[in-house]
Design a protein around this motif. Structure first.
Motif, PDB file in Angstrom:
ATOM      1  N   PRO A 164      -6.883  -3.312  -6.852  1.00  0.00           N
ATOM      2  CA  PRO A 164      -8.190  -2.896  -6.302  1.00  0.00           C
ATOM      3  C   PRO A 164      -8.741  -3.879  -5.274  1.00  0.00           C
ATOM      4  O   PRO A 164      -9.331  -3.462  -4.279  1.00  0.00           O
ATOM      5  CB  PRO A 164      -9.081  -2.822  -7.559  1.00  0.00           C
ATOM      6  CG  PRO A 164      -8.132  -2.481  -8.662  1.00  0.00           C
ATOM      7  CD  PRO A 164      -6.865  -3.226  -8.325  1.00  0.00           C
TER       8      PRO A 164
ATOM      9  N   CYS B 293      -0.811  -1.842  -4.565  1.00  0.00           N
ATOM     10  CA  CYS B 293      -2.007  -2.626  -4.237  1.00  0.00           C
ATOM     11  C   CYS B 293      -2.939  -2.724  -5.441  1.00  0.00           C
ATOM     12  O   CYS B 293      -3.152  -1.743  -6.165  1.00  0.00           O
ATOM     13  CB  CYS B 293      -2.767  -1.983  -3.072  1.00  0.00           C
ATOM     14  SG  CYS B 293      -2.076  -2.361  -1.463  1.00  0.00           S
TER      15      CYS B 293
ATOM     16  N   LEU C 278      -7.754  -0.803   3.095  1.00  0.00           N
ATOM     17  CA  LEU C 278      -8.317   0.484   3.511  1.00  0.00           C
ATOM     18  C   LEU C 278      -9.188   0.376   4.767  1.00  0.00           C
ATOM     19  O   LEU C 278      -9.062   1.212   5.677  1.00  0.00           O
ATOM     20  CB  LEU C 278      -9.104   1.109   2.349  1.00  0.00           C
ATOM     21  CG  LEU C 278      -8.225   1.590   1.184  1.00  0.00           C
ATOM     22  CD1 LEU C 278      -9.090   2.079   0.032  1.00  0.00           C
ATOM     23  CD2 LEU C 278      -7.277   2.698   1.623  1.00  0.00           C
TER      24      LEU C 278
ATOM     25  N   TYR D 116       0.833  -1.208   0.000  1.00  0.00           N
ATOM     26  CA  TYR D 116       0.000   0.000   0.000  1.00  0.00           C
ATOM     27  C   TYR D 116       0.868   1.259   0.000  1.00  0.00           C
ATOM     28  O   TYR D 116       0.619   2.204  -0.753  1.00  0.00           O
ATOM     29  CB  TYR D 116      -0.899  -0.033   1.227  1.00  0.00           C
ATOM     30  CG  TYR D 116      -1.721   1.226   1.437  1.00  0.00           C
ATOM     31  CD1 TYR D 116      -2.809   1.515   0.633  1.00  0.00           C
ATOM     32  CD2 TYR D 116      -1.385   2.130   2.445  1.00  0.00           C
ATOM     33  CE1 TYR D 116      -3.550   2.663   0.821  1.00  0.00           C
ATOM     34  CE2 TYR D 116      -2.121   3.285   2.638  1.00  0.00           C
ATOM     35  CZ  TYR D 116      -3.211   3.540   1.822  1.00  0.00           C
ATOM     36  OH  TYR D 116      -3.947   4.687   2.002  1.00  0.00           O
TER      37      TYR D 116
ATOM     38  N   PHE E 179      -8.148   5.025  -5.395  1.00  0.00           N
ATOM     39  CA  PHE E 179      -8.528   3.695  -5.847  1.00  0.00           C
ATOM     40  C   PHE E 179      -9.889   3.296  -5.305  1.00  0.00           C
ATOM     41  O   PHE E 179     -10.691   2.696  -5.993  1.00  0.00           O
ATOM     42  CB  PHE E 179      -7.481   2.653  -5.419  1.00  0.00           C
ATOM     43  CG  PHE E 179      -6.504   2.355  -6.514  1.00  0.00           C
ATOM     44  CD1 PHE E 179      -6.862   1.525  -7.566  1.00  0.00           C
ATOM     45  CD2 PHE E 179      -5.239   2.912  -6.514  1.00  0.00           C
ATOM     46  CE1 PHE E 179      -5.971   1.252  -8.583  1.00  0.00           C
ATOM     47  CE2 PHE E 179      -4.345   2.639  -7.532  1.00  0.00           C
ATOM     48  CZ  PHE E 179      -4.704   1.805  -8.565  1.00  0.00           C
ATOM     49  N   LEU E 180     -10.155   3.630  -4.032  1.00  0.00           N
ATOM     50  CA  LEU E 180     -11.437   3.289  -3.460  1.00  0.00           C
ATOM     51  C   LEU E 180     -12.562   4.004  -4.187  1.00  0.00           C
ATOM     52  O   LEU E 180     -13.581   3.406  -4.546  1.00  0.00           O
ATOM     53  CB  LEU E 180     -11.448   3.659  -1.976  1.00  0.00           C
ATOM     54  CG  LEU E 180     -12.716   3.272  -1.205  1.00  0.00           C
ATOM     55  CD1 LEU E 180     -12.899   1.761  -1.213  1.00  0.00           C
ATOM     56  CD2 LEU E 180     -12.651   3.795   0.225  1.00  0.00           C
TER      57      LEU E 180
ATOM     58  N   GLU F 215      -6.947  -5.809  -3.294  1.00  0.00           N
ATOM     59  CA  GLU F 215      -6.159  -5.652  -2.073  1.00  0.00           C
ATOM     60  C   GLU F 215      -6.529  -4.374  -1.331  1.00  0.00           C
ATOM     61  O   GLU F 215      -6.518  -4.326  -0.100  1.00  0.00           O
ATOM     62  CB  GLU F 215      -4.664  -5.665  -2.418  1.00  0.00           C
ATOM     63  CG  GLU F 215      -4.175  -7.051  -2.850  1.00  0.00           C
ATOM     64  CD  GLU F 215      -2.754  -7.023  -3.392  1.00  0.00           C
ATOM     65  OE1 GLU F 215      -2.082  -8.053  -3.296  1.00  0.00           O
ATOM     66  OE2 GLU F 215      -2.328  -5.967  -3.904  1.00  0.00           O
ATOM     67  N   LEU F 216      -6.874  -3.330  -2.102  1.00  0.00           N
ATOM     68  CA  LEU F 216      -7.302  -2.090  -1.467  1.00  0.00           C
ATOM     69  C   LEU F 216      -8.590  -2.279  -0.667  1.00  0.00           C
ATOM     70  O   LEU F 216      -8.798  -1.620   0.362  1.00  0.00           O
ATOM     71  CB  LEU F 216      -7.512  -1.004  -2.520  1.00  0.00           C
ATOM     72  CG  LEU F 216      -6.232  -0.339  -3.054  1.00  0.00           C
ATOM     73  CD1 LEU F 216      -6.563   0.559  -4.229  1.00  0.00           C
ATOM     74  CD2 LEU F 216      -5.526   0.453  -1.961  1.00  0.00           C
ATOM     75  N   LYS F 217      -9.448  -3.179  -1.133  1.00  0.00           N
ATOM     76  CA  LYS F 217     -10.676  -3.455  -0.389  1.00  0.00           C
ATOM     77  C   LYS F 217     -10.370  -3.990   1.013  1.00  0.00           C
ATOM     78  O   LYS F 217     -11.130  -3.786   1.955  1.00  0.00           O
ATOM     79  CB  LYS F 217     -11.534  -4.476  -1.146  1.00  0.00           C
ATOM     80  CG  LYS F 217     -12.218  -3.941  -2.380  1.00  0.00           C
ATOM     81  CD  LYS F 217     -13.068  -5.035  -3.006  1.00  0.00           C
ATOM     82  CE  LYS F 217     -13.765  -4.541  -4.251  1.00  0.00           C
ATOM     83  NZ  LYS F 217     -14.565  -5.621  -4.892  1.00  0.00           N
TER      84      LYS F 217
ATOM     85  N   GLY G 259      -4.677   5.795  -2.054  1.00  0.00           N
ATOM     86  CA  GLY G 259      -5.602   4.785  -1.558  1.00  0.00           C
ATOM     87  C   GLY G 259      -7.041   5.215  -1.748  1.00  0.00           C
ATOM     88  O   GLY G 259      -7.875   4.455  -2.236  1.00  0.00           O
TER      89      GLY G 259
ATOM     90  N   ASP H 207       2.371   1.944  -3.327  1.00  0.00           N
ATOM     91  CA  ASP H 207       1.394   2.139  -4.417  1.00  0.00           C
ATOM     92  C   ASP H 207       1.293   0.920  -5.332  1.00  0.00           C
ATOM     93  O   ASP H 207       1.091   1.059  -6.543  1.00  0.00           O
ATOM     94  CB  ASP H 207       1.754   3.376  -5.268  1.00  0.00           C
ATOM     95  CG  ASP H 207       1.749   4.641  -4.438  1.00  0.00           C
ATOM     96  OD1 ASP H 207       1.238   4.589  -3.299  1.00  0.00           O
ATOM     97  OD2 ASP H 207       2.264   5.657  -4.927  1.00  0.00           O
TER      98      ASP H 207
END
Length: 328
Positions: free
Chosen positions: A15, A13, A22, A8, A97-98, A17-19, A94, A11
């Protein structure tokens, strides 16, 4: 989770993995682990990594704070400035992306719609994004999405078309024709839905469900199998189911006009639409003539008229831009 937090920060991650990451960094434990990793990075952060533009921007913000000269806080090393900028960029990344993922859920529904119209005398073949094929008749209009998304494949039709639908049990194919809805999973069928006329659905292969939609309620009209046809009268909501030769269902695909016990006025309308010419029947009583006839739609209209008049004992003449059928 440490490995995911490191990705993370860097930069890297995905999408998915961002779920996971975050929501985690919104927790006290997650924030603590993130801060520890960032502090470790800070200790190794070299002063020259802070770009002049970033440093100048932060210095400017600090100078403007409160409208006075900065104190000791403004004298922090540029390495701190570079670190602070990196933290902001990572956090913004982050959230970007979210938010992008949230937008994508909305954008997936915003698919371009395509509309095709055939004037009188013209027929076209269309291939949809799911490989289904539509043989669109003359004086007919179809509206469909550039690609099918969601849990169903839905289009609308005015006029007539023959459909060869690719099989997909998870995404039913639905044709909206005014108040009538035709639904299949994968089959071939024909719909005639011209304004002011009987609406008919006939089946060549597979099973077809036909219903009438009133407000949010769908009432079943028929469940059709090969060689069956349902007719719906919009003026009184009456429904009739009958048999039909399968080759007659496929006439748009085969380039023929096939009629079984059809009234003369129905034949005249279909011929006029197919050949782009107006056909007039002089005596209303003659419209009740019933014929069973197959016409080669690739030949001239004269052959069709010769066959019709030979079977009925009537005559025809061509006058300018119309054909007149009457008694001998």
């Amino acid at each position: 989770m440490k490995e995911l937090l490191e990705k993370y920060i860097q930069d890297r991650c995905t999408p998915e993995e961002l779920k996971k990451v975050l929501p985690y960094i919104d927790t006290p434990l997650g924030r603590k682990e993130l801060e520890e990793l960032l502090m470790a990075d800070w200790e190794d952060f070299a002063p020259e990594k802070a770009e002049d533009g970033v440093a100048a921007e932060w210095q400017d913000r600090l100078t403007k704070q409160g409208g006075k000269k900065p104190g000791k806080l403004a004298m922090l090393r540029q390495s701190w400035i570079g670190y602070a900028a990196a933290v902001i960029l990572v956090t913004s990344f982050g959230f970007y992306f979210l938010n992008r993922e949230k937008r994508s859920k909305v954008e997936v529904q915003q698919v371009a719609m395509i509309e095709k119209f055939n004037p009188s005398g013209k027929r076209t073949i269309l291939t949809l994004s799911d490989s289904s094929v539509v043989y669109l008749g003359a004086e007919s209009r179809i509206r469909y999405p550039e690609r099918f998304v969601g849990t169903k494949r839905e289009i609308s039709l005015e006029g007539e078309a023959f459909f060869e639908i690719s099989h997909n049990p998870e995404k039913p194919f639905i044709v909206q024709t005014g108040k009538v809805q035709t639904q299949v999973l994968g089959t071939s069928f024909k719909i005639e839905a011209f304004k002011g006329q009987l609406l008919t659905v006939s089946v060549a292969t597979g099973r077809v469900s036909v219903g009438r939609k009133e407000n949010s309620t769908l009432t079943s009209l028929a469940m059709l199998t090969p060689g069956k046809m349902v007719s719906w009268n919009p003026s009184d909501n009456s429904t009739e189911t009958s048999a039909i030769p399968i080759e007659e269902v496929r006439n748009l695909k085969n380039g023929t006009l096939a009629f079984t016990d059809a009234r003369l006025d129905k034949i005249a309308r279909d011929l006029g639409r197919w050949y782009n010419i107006k056909i007039v029947i002089t005596n209303p009583k003659l419209t009740a003539y019933q014929l069973s006839i197959t016409i080669n739609g690739k030949a001239s209209i004269n052959g069709a008229l010769d066959a019709i008049t030979a079977a009925t004992g009537l005559k025809y003449k061509i006058s300018k831009d119309q054909i007149i059928i009457g008694q001998r």
